[in-house]
Design a protein around this motif. Structure first.
Motif, PDB file in Angstrom:
ATOM      1  N   TRP A   1      50.918-108.356  36.163  1.00 52.89           N
ATOM      2  CA  TRP A   1      51.000-110.031  35.900  1.00 52.89           C
ATOM      3  C   TRP A   1      51.476-110.639  36.971  1.00 52.89           C
ATOM      4  O   TRP A   1      52.671-110.639  37.491  1.00 52.89           O
ATOM      5  CB  TRP A   1      51.918-110.274  34.771  1.00 52.89           C
ATOM      6  N   GLU A   2      50.385-111.062  37.954  1.00 56.84           N
ATOM      7  CA  GLU A   2      50.777-111.501  39.270  1.00 56.84           C
ATOM      8  C   GLU A   2      49.859-112.756  39.812  1.00 56.84           C
ATOM      9  O   GLU A   2      48.997-113.124  38.889  1.00 56.84           O
ATOM     10  CB  GLU A   2      50.598-110.451  40.343  1.00 56.84           C
ATOM     11  N   THR A   3      50.344-113.167  40.886  1.00 57.27           N
ATOM     12  CA  THR A   3      49.469-114.559  41.089  1.00 57.27           C
ATOM     13  C   THR A   3      48.170-114.249  41.672  1.00 57.27           C
ATOM     14  O   THR A   3      48.041-113.229  42.433  1.00 57.27           O
ATOM     15  CB  THR A   3      50.288-115.195  42.163  1.00 57.27           C
ATOM     16  N   LEU A   4      47.197-114.703  41.044  1.00 60.99           N
ATOM     17  CA  LEU A   4      46.020-114.750  41.582  1.00 60.99           C
ATOM     18  C   LEU A   4      45.403-115.612  42.722  1.00 60.99           C
ATOM     19  O   LEU A   4      45.815-116.838  42.870  1.00 60.99           O
ATOM     20  CB  LEU A   4      44.842-114.897  40.460  1.00 60.99           C
ATOM     21  N   THR A   5      44.826-115.013  43.765  1.00 66.98           N
ATOM     22  CA  THR A   5      44.173-115.811  44.935  1.00 66.98           C
ATOM     23  C   THR A   5      43.043-116.763  44.517  1.00 66.98           C
ATOM     24  O   THR A   5      42.375-116.402  43.860  1.00 66.98           O
ATOM     25  CB  THR A   5      43.970-114.788  46.134  1.00 66.98           C
TER      26      THR A   5
ATOM     27  N   THR B   1      41.446-109.914  42.105  1.00 63.52           N
ATOM     28  CA  THR B   1      42.561-109.805  41.146  1.00 63.52           C
ATOM     29  C   THR B   1      43.190-108.160  41.652  1.00 63.52           C
ATOM     30  O   THR B   1      43.044-107.744  42.553  1.00 63.52           O
ATOM     31  CB  THR B   1      42.144-109.452  39.697  1.00 63.52           C
TER      32      THR B   1
END
Length: 203
Positions: free
Chosen positions: A159-163, A168
């Motif tokens: 669960w991390e920030t998507l660019t 992903t």
């Protein structure tokens, strides 16, 4: 003094009746112990699968840390020449020439950094191989714990920030290819050697 036959028969029946429940009652604790051990094994498999997802995320985060460290070091080295670059930019702009921006060059980790990267990869490979061997038991409860551990592990650790480019965690993943290659080779070997194996639910 010899006992009458009726009294002896009654005493034997009483002893048998008393001993039978005790013998049947003695099987209870062992069954509960085996069930508890199996439940603990399932819980351990669940958290082991989550640990694999944690290791995969740790590998990516350590690479990002090395890249950030390199960029910071490059920026500190470029600071003394920033004034000269600004002056050359002003002169070039008068002549209609725009100087090219300096790019951060790629780098190769040193021995200790690469040793840490290799250790993380080895640990992830080891955990994945253990999970593969556990899955080879073809026990439904063990497989269910592996699937649930993979789901919740990905839910927590991916669960991390998507660019904005749309990449992903799965697209950026560079580890685990060797593990899945080993899984495929082991499956082929199991099929060729043992043939078809049915799934069993053993508690």
């Amino acid at each position: 003094m010899p006992m009458p036959m009726g009294t002896a028969t009654t005493t034997g029946m009483t002893s048998a009746a008393t001993g039978a429940p005790a013998m049947g009652h003695g099987m209870g604790p062992s069954d509960c112990k085996i069930s508890g051990m199996f439940a603990g094994s399932c819980i351990g498999v669940f958290f082991l699968t989550m640990a694999l997802e944690f290791l995969r995320r740790s590998i990516k985060e350590y690479d990002r840390f090395l890249i950030h460290q390199h960029m910071t070091h490059f920026a500190s080295l470029s600071a003394p020449v920033a004034g000269a670059a600004a002056r050359s930019a002003s002169v070039s702009s008068k002549d209609g020439i725009t100087p090219a921006a300096r790019r951060v060059p790629p780098f190769r980790p040193n021995v200790w950094q690469q040793a840490i990267r290799a250790f993380l990869h080895m640990t992830a490979f080891f955990v994945g191989y253990i999970l593969m061997l556990l899955a080879m038991y073809y026990n439904g409860y063990i497989l269910l714990c592996i699937f649930l551990g993979a789901y919740f592990g990905a839910f927590v650790f991916q669960w991390e920030t998507l660019t904005p480019s749309g990449s992903t965690s799965a697209a950026q993943e560079t580890t685990g290819e060797a593990y899945w290659d080993a899984v495929m080779r082991m499956n082929v070997w199991m099929i060729e050697t043992l043939g078809e194996t049915s799934f069993t639910f053993v508690a």
